[in-house]
Design a protein around this motif. Structure first.
Motif, mmCIF file in Angstrom:
data_model
loop_
_atom_site.group_PDB
_atom_site.id
_atom_site.type_symbol
_atom_site.label_atom_id
_atom_site.label_comp_id
_atom_site.label_asym_id
_atom_site.label_seq_id
_atom_site.Cartn_x
_atom_site.Cartn_y
_atom_site.Cartn_z
ATOM 1 N N GLN A 110 0.617 -1.356 0.216
ATOM 2 C CA GLN A 110 -0.025 0.246 0.128
ATOM 3 C C GLN A 110 0.697 1.297 0.344
ATOM 4 O O GLN A 110 0.481 2.397 0.185
ATOM 5 C CB GLN A 110 -0.809 0.144 1.286
ATOM 6 C CG GLN A 110 -1.723 -0.806 1.235
ATOM 7 C CD GLN A 110 -2.809 -1.633 -0.010
ATOM 8 O OE1 GLN A 110 -3.720 -0.658 -0.603
ATOM 9 N NE2 GLN A 110 -2.957 -2.432 -0.636
ATOM 10 N N HIS A 111 1.554 1.038 -0.598
ATOM 11 C CA HIS A 111 2.622 2.000 -0.382
ATOM 12 C C HIS A 111 2.983 2.997 -1.252
ATOM 13 O O HIS A 111 3.704 2.540 -2.275
ATOM 14 C CB HIS A 111 4.657 1.951 0.095
ATOM 15 C CG HIS A 111 5.652 2.893 0.897
ATOM 16 N ND1 HIS A 111 6.116 3.923 -0.066
ATOM 17 C CD2 HIS A 111 5.922 3.398 2.500
ATOM 18 C CE1 HIS A 111 6.786 4.781 0.581
ATOM 19 N NE2 HIS A 111 6.370 3.893 1.932
ATOM 20 N N ALA A 112 2.613 3.767 -1.560
ATOM 21 C CA ALA A 112 2.382 4.617 -2.932
ATOM 22 C C ALA A 112 3.168 5.343 -3.501
ATOM 23 O O ALA A 112 3.543 5.705 -4.839
ATOM 24 C CB ALA A 112 0.684 5.865 -2.804
ATOM 25 N N GLU A 113 4.153 5.765 -2.264
ATOM 26 C CA GLU A 113 5.261 6.152 -2.832
ATOM 27 C C GLU A 113 6.175 5.670 -4.000
ATOM 28 O O GLU A 113 6.788 6.130 -4.227
ATOM 29 C CB GLU A 113 5.953 7.671 -2.006
ATOM 30 C CG GLU A 113 4.943 9.016 -1.541
ATOM 31 C CD GLU A 113 5.876 9.316 -0.403
ATOM 32 O OE1 GLU A 113 5.639 8.943 0.435
ATOM 33 O OE2 GLU A 113 6.026 10.768 -0.472
ATOM 34 N N GLY A 114 6.261 4.172 -3.113
ATOM 35 C CA GLY A 114 7.453 3.166 -3.202
ATOM 36 C C GLY A 114 6.771 3.068 -4.308
ATOM 37 O O GLY A 114 7.808 2.101 -5.618
ATOM 38 N N TRP A 115 5.029 3.082 -5.141
ATOM 39 C CA TRP A 115 5.492 2.779 -6.381
ATOM 40 C C TRP A 115 5.648 3.526 -7.353
ATOM 41 O O TRP A 115 6.080 3.221 -8.426
ATOM 42 C CB TRP A 115 3.877 1.825 -6.905
ATOM 43 C CG TRP A 115 3.401 0.719 -5.974
ATOM 44 C CD1 TRP A 115 3.184 0.624 -4.411
ATOM 45 C CD2 TRP A 115 3.280 -0.511 -6.406
ATOM 46 N NE1 TRP A 115 2.869 -1.240 -4.498
ATOM 47 C CE2 TRP A 115 3.160 -1.393 -5.439
ATOM 48 C CE3 TRP A 115 4.283 -0.766 -7.524
ATOM 49 C CZ2 TRP A 115 3.209 -2.911 -5.778
ATOM 50 C CZ3 TRP A 115 3.808 -2.608 -7.943
ATOM 51 C CH2 TRP A 115 3.558 -3.297 -6.516
ATOM 52 N N PHE A 116 5.674 4.413 -6.575
ATOM 53 C CA PHE A 116 6.201 5.817 -7.851
ATOM 54 C C PHE A 116 7.279 5.486 -8.156
ATOM 55 O O PHE A 116 8.012 5.315 -9.846
ATOM 56 C CB PHE A 116 5.536 7.345 -7.164
ATOM 57 C CG PHE A 116 5.853 8.424 -8.138
ATOM 58 C CD1 PHE A 116 5.210 8.585 -9.628
ATOM 59 C CD2 PHE A 116 7.291 8.895 -8.075
ATOM 60 C CE1 PHE A 116 5.092 9.517 -10.591
ATOM 61 C CE2 PHE A 116 7.566 10.206 -8.769
ATOM 62 C CZ PHE A 116 6.492 10.323 -9.816
ATOM 63 N N LEU A 117 7.701 5.601 -7.402
ATOM 64 C CA LEU A 117 9.387 5.243 -7.465
ATOM 65 C C LEU A 117 9.835 3.926 -8.303
ATOM 66 O O LEU A 117 10.856 3.923 -8.552
ATOM 67 C CB LEU A 117 10.255 5.374 -5.596
ATOM 68 C CG LEU A 117 11.798 4.895 -6.131
ATOM 69 C CD1 LEU A 117 12.483 6.198 -6.957
ATOM 70 C CD2 LEU A 117 12.512 5.828 -5.192
ATOM 71 N N LEU A 118 9.157 3.069 -8.224
ATOM 72 C CA LEU A 118 9.339 1.888 -8.872
ATOM 73 C C LEU A 118 9.318 1.827 -10.372
ATOM 74 O O LEU A 118 10.253 1.481 -11.075
ATOM 75 C CB LEU A 118 8.991 0.321 -8.124
ATOM 76 C CG LEU A 118 9.001 -0.357 -9.162
ATOM 77 C CD1 LEU A 118 11.030 -1.025 -8.626
ATOM 78 C CD2 LEU A 118 7.549 -1.894 -8.029
ATOM 79 N N GLY A 119 8.034 3.399 -10.590
ATOM 80 C CA GLY A 119 7.317 3.017 -11.857
ATOM 81 C C GLY A 119 8.733 4.182 -12.399
ATOM 82 O O GLY A 119 9.207 3.590 -13.679
ATOM 83 N N ARG A 120 9.800 4.908 -11.876
ATOM 84 C CA ARG A 120 10.531 5.631 -12.238
ATOM 85 C C ARG A 120 11.936 5.046 -12.258
ATOM 86 O O ARG A 120 12.565 5.617 -13.566
ATOM 87 C CB ARG A 120 10.984 6.755 -11.173
ATOM 88 C CG ARG A 120 9.593 8.080 -10.979
ATOM 89 C CD ARG A 120 10.225 9.119 -11.964
ATOM 90 N NE ARG A 120 11.541 9.742 -11.855
ATOM 91 C CZ ARG A 120 11.792 10.597 -10.758
ATOM 92 N NH1 ARG A 120 11.167 11.142 -9.911
ATOM 93 N NH2 ARG A 120 13.243 10.824 -11.729
#
Length: 169
Positions: A88-98
């Motif tokens: 559920q860590h949205a910032e983690g998913w965003f950084l993974l996308g980057r």
């Protein structure tokens, strides 16, 4: 308790006496990061993870600093570990996308950004990145959907309107 900024020296003294006091180590890592002592900060975050292997704050901070430092492989490992243990860590998913974008893994980047948006629909940067990736892939309808979300969330975003104009044309 340790969110209050304690002097770095005091935190180091505490850790000399209680080396497994991970909360103090996390506070020290954050203090060193604020002081731009990145190497020492990274060491302290890794120290937190030695006793608290799934600590979300330490994993995210470690991955983010590794990303900023151009250590994309290490950052990918840290952030993958974060989202695996904390889905559920949205910032983690965003950084993974980057990170997936840096590896030219477009579909994996899209999947990570989609997860970030599902967890935080107000993340205009994730919407923007999705719009751009979908536009590159020739998936205009999906690109329009995400650029419209950016325009709704950030009405003065010139890039979103320019991309929408290109897509509608």
């Amino acid at each position: 308790l340790f969110k209050v900024l304690l002097p770095t020296r005091l935190l180091q003294d505490i850790l000399q006496t209680y080396p497994k006091f991970w909360e103090a180590r996390l506070a020290l890592a954050q203090a060193m990061e604020k002081q731009e002592k990145i190497t020492q900060s990274l060491e302290q975050y890794q120290g937190v993870l030695a006793t608290q292997p799934d600590n979300a704050e330490a994993l995210f901070a470690l991955g983010y600093l590794q990303f900023k430092d151009g250590e994309f492989g290490k950052a990918h490992q840290s952030i993958s570990r974060l989202v695996s243990g904390h889905p559920q860590h949205a910032e983690g998913w965003f950084l993974l996308g980057r990170l997936e974008e840096t590896r030219n893994q477009t579909e994996k980047a899209i999947a990570a950004y989609e997860t970030a948006v599902s967890l935080n629909p107000e993340d205009e940067e994730a919407h923007h990145n999705l719009g751009f990736l979908y536009q590159q892939e020739g998936r205009s309808a999906k690109a329009i959907e995400h650029f419209q979300a950016v325009a709704r969330l950030k009405p003065n975003d010139f890039d979103a309107f320019m991309n929408l104009g290109v897509l509608f044309t």
